[in-house]
Structures are given as structure tokens and as C-alpha cells.
Design an enzyme around this catalytic site. Structure first.
Site, PDB file in Angstrom:
ATOM      1  N   LEU A  86       0.812  -1.212   0.000  1.00  0.00           N
ATOM      2  CA  LEU A  86       0.000   0.000   0.000  1.00  0.00           C
ATOM      3  C   LEU A  86       0.848   1.266   0.000  1.00  0.00           C
ATOM      4  CD1 LEU A  86      -2.823  -0.934   2.545  1.00  0.00           C
ATOM      5  CD2 LEU A  86      -2.906  -1.005   0.040  1.00  0.00           C
ATOM      6  N   SER A  87       2.036   1.177   0.591  1.00  0.00           N
ATOM      7  CA  SER A  87       2.874   2.367   0.683  1.00  0.00           C
ATOM      8  C   SER A  87       4.329   1.946   0.838  1.00  0.00           C
ATOM      9  CB  SER A  87       2.449   3.231   1.877  1.00  0.00           C
ATOM     10  OG  SER A  87       3.229   4.401   1.977  1.00  0.00           O
TER      11      SER A  87
END
Length: 396
Positions: free
Chosen positions: A69-70
Site C-alpha cells: 500500500l505504501s
């Protein structure tokens, strides 16, 4: 990846990182080099300093089912992005995609006390963690908020600079919230590949003046793309744009049809990117897309793209060709070529070979990528790429 081996203290590793960025040319200006020297990267990462200052992306959050996600982009990527952005003192800056807050802190250093940075992330946990770290490191004159980056942040507009995570299209809010003459830097998807592009806002146009290899975190959805399997068990797939009139169903089994192999005679160094060839094809070919092959497809020689996780391909109705590599005699480089399948395989491989030779004549040549808010007047030789409400042209 090369890691420093002598003094392993955070300060020494930090200083070594800055020297590396200057030596490699990632940090070209004094302003960016000073910013990279002023903000300790390890304070923004849950990683040992030795890792924090190495030239690698660091995953910072995964979804419960595994997808990333990041992540924190490698220092060289961050420095290059700042160089593209050309941040000046006292400017108002919007960052879309907060991450760890490290780039936010660098932006704050570049604008000084007279400017302001607003950073925006869709994930409240990421926003909260970055806000805490920024406060702890003394960066209090920053607005960190949670929201959908596609809408920007109108309350803080207008902005002199916008820097964003990867996207397939430029939302209308970014056009509207960026000052005319301002700069936008974003990793933009073009026919299945991402390029970090520095755009100058010229009213009804965004015109590129820098194009670099992209390495920033993409926004969660590339709504303009679709993935289509062309072989059972998804061993080989294509990534297509919605504006492309490609019927992937007629390509099912194409890899077992007649094959054509073409060799260009042009060599490419080991691990060198093929972005330049990809851009050449995107500029001229309606059927330019991305092909991906699973390891078993490569091992069995079913499909051998130059880069299995993503290489340029051309599609025309029931035929397909893609960029490939063959080892040179002594193994120090590869020879670029093309493999085609289907009735039009020879025409498609010839067009890839032509793009290889065009790129080889000036490998450093960069096109002008222009985003238009309405359909522009173009010559018949300029191909329009439709991106939502925007239109894009690539010209050499």
C-alpha cells in the site's frame, strides 16, 4: 545495491548518502543537496540506519492480504523528483501521497519559513504516523490531512507546485489548483509504463520539460487500465488502456500461432532500461501496450519479453509482437529484437525494430509530452492518447 561499509553511525551514513546523490547526479543543485543533508532519513523509517540510507525502496505498509500500500522511495528517486519540481523559497506546495513524511520535510526545507506545505494521503493511519514524525522532528508548519488525492485540497489553493504519487490521468482538480506557470511532477502511466514527468502549467496545456524513470508509489487505482490474459492460467497477460480498440479475446492462443523473430543488431547493457524504446512506440503506435510473462512462461520459451514483469508490445487485431533480448556472444550486453505471432507478425516486428533504431540514433532524446484539456489541432502524424477528459500527445 551498494551499502557504506566503514563508519556505520547514522550521521556518517547520512553524509555518505548525500555524497552518493551528488556523485550520481540525482542531486544536481545546491538547494536539493542541502535539503537532503538537512533532513535525517532514518528518523522517518522503521528500519536500521544502514538500510534507511541505502539506495532502495522500503515497504512501509501492506494490505492484510499482502499487496503493498505504501513505500518510501529510494533517496535517489526522491532527489530526482525534487530536481524536477524546482521548488523555490516562499512557495505554496501540495504533496499528494504523504508516505512517511520524509519528502514533506524536504519540501518544507526547500520553501523555508515563508512558504507552506500541505500533504495529503487517503490512508488515515499513514497521515497520522507522518504527522507525528514531522512534529517530533520539528516540522510543525505543515498541514497533513487525510483525503482522496484526486480532489487535491482546494482550501489551500492555489499552489505553486504539486508533487503527486503515480496516476493514470491528471484530475481536473490538479489543473484548477495549480497556478498558471506552476509545476506539476507526477509518475504518469503511458501505455502500461510509468514515467516521472515534470509539467509546466500553461493554461489549457501541461507541457513536459523533464522525463525520468518513475519510482514513486502509485495511487491505489489505475482506473484507465485493464489487464487481459492471453494464455491459460494467466501465464502471459497484456496491460491495456481503455481508449485502445484491442479485443484481447482474439489473442487467446496467439503465442502458439506462427512466430517471427527479428534482430536489430542494436545492443543494450545489462540491466539498462527500455523506457526510451517504449516511449517511441507509445508516440506512434495505437496498439502499444505492456506484456508480462510469468517465470514458467519464460523458462518454457512460451514468451520471452526483454523484461518479463513488463515490456513494450504491439497489438494489431489478431497479431502480437513484443520487445525481446538475446545475449551477445561474450555476455556483457544484449541484442535488442522482437518476436511476433499471428498473421501480421512480420509487420509488427518490423515496427518494433524501426523504433529500436530510432531510439538508438539518439538515446538521450526526450520527447515533449503535452496534456491538453480539450482535443488539440494536431497533424496526422501526431497520435492522440485519450485519458479521461484529457488528451495527450508525444512529439519528438
Amino acid at each position: 545495491m551498494t551499502l557504506p561499509t566503514r563508519d556505520s553511525s547514522p550521521d556518517a551514513l547520512h553524509a555518505a548518502m548525500v555524497r552518493r546523490l551528488i556523485h550520481t547526479g540525482a542531486a544536481l543543485t545546491v538547494a536539493v543537496a542541502e535539503a537532503m543533508a538537512a533532513v535525517p532519513r532514518h528518523l522517518f523509517l522503521d528500519a536500521p540506519p544502514r538500510v534507511a540510507y541505502s539506495e532502495q525502496d522500503i515497504i512501509t505498509k501492506r494490505a492484510a492480504d499482502g499487496p503493498v500500500l505504501s513505500w518510501a522511495s529510494a533517496p535517489g528517486t526522491v532527489a530526482t523528483t525534487l530536481e524536477q519540481l524546482i521548488v523555490l523559497p516562499d512557495q505554496n506546495v501540495l504533496e499528494i501521497g504523504t508516505g512517511t513524511g520524509y519528502t514533506t520535510a524536504l519540501l518544507a526545507h526547500l520553501i523555508g519559513k515563508g512558504g507552506h506545505v500541505t500533504t495529503l494521503d487517503i490512508d488515515p493511519d499513514i497521515t497520522a504516523a507522518a504527522r507525528d514524525t514531522l512534529t517530533a522532528t520539528g516540522h510543525t508548519a505543515i498541514t497533513a490531512i487525510t483525503g482522496d488525492g484526486r480532489h487535491g485540497h482546494p482550501d489551500g489553493a492555489p499552489y505553486h507546485r504539486i508533487v503527486a504519487a503515480g496516476t493514470w490521468d491528471i484530475p481536473a482538480a490538479w489543473w484548477d489548483q495549480l497556478t498558471r506557470g506552476g509545476r506539476l511532477v507526477v509518475p504518469l502511466r503511458l501505455r502500461g509504463q510509468s514515467y516521472s514527468i515534470g509539467f509546466a502549467h500553461r493554461g489549457d496545456r501541461m507541457v513536459s520539460d523533464t522525463i525520468e524513470h518513475a519510482g514513486l508509489t502509485p495511487m491505489i487505482v489505475h482506473e484507465g487500465e485493464r489487464t487481459a490474459s492471453i494464455h491459460r492460467d494467466s501465464l502471459v497477460s497484456l496491460v491495456l488502456d481503455h481508449d485502445q480498440p484491442i479485443n484481447s479475446a482474439v489473442l487467446s492462443g496467439v503465442l502458439h500461432r506462427g512466430q517471427a523473430v527479428a534482430v536489430s543488431g542494436v545492443t543494450l547493457g545489462r540491466d539498462a532500461p527500455v523506457d526510451g524504446i517504449w516511449l517511441r512506440l507509445a508516440a506512434t503506435e495505437a496498439g502499444c501496450c505492456r506484456i508480462t510473462a510469468q517465470p514458467s512462461a519464460v523458462t518454457s520459451q512460451l514468451c520471452t519479453p526483454a523484461i518479463p514483469v513488463g515490456s513494450p508490445a504491439l497489438v494489431n487485431e489478431d497479431s502480437l509482437a513484443y520487445l525481446t533480448l538475446t545475449p551477445e556472444r561474450y555476455g556483457y550486453a544484449h541484442v535488442l529484437g522482437a518476436i511476433g505471432h499471428g498473421p501480421k507478425r512480420h509487420q509488427l516486428t518490423d515496427r518494433i525494430i524501426a523504433a529500436i533504431h530510432a531510439w538508438d540514433q539518439d538515446r538521450a532524446a526526450a520527447p515533449t509530452i503535452t496534456l491538453h484539456r480539450s482535443t488539440p489541432d494536431t497533424t496526422t502524424r501526431t497520435r492522440l492518447i485519450i485519458k479521461g477528459a484529457n488528451r495527450l500527445t508525444i512529439t519528438y
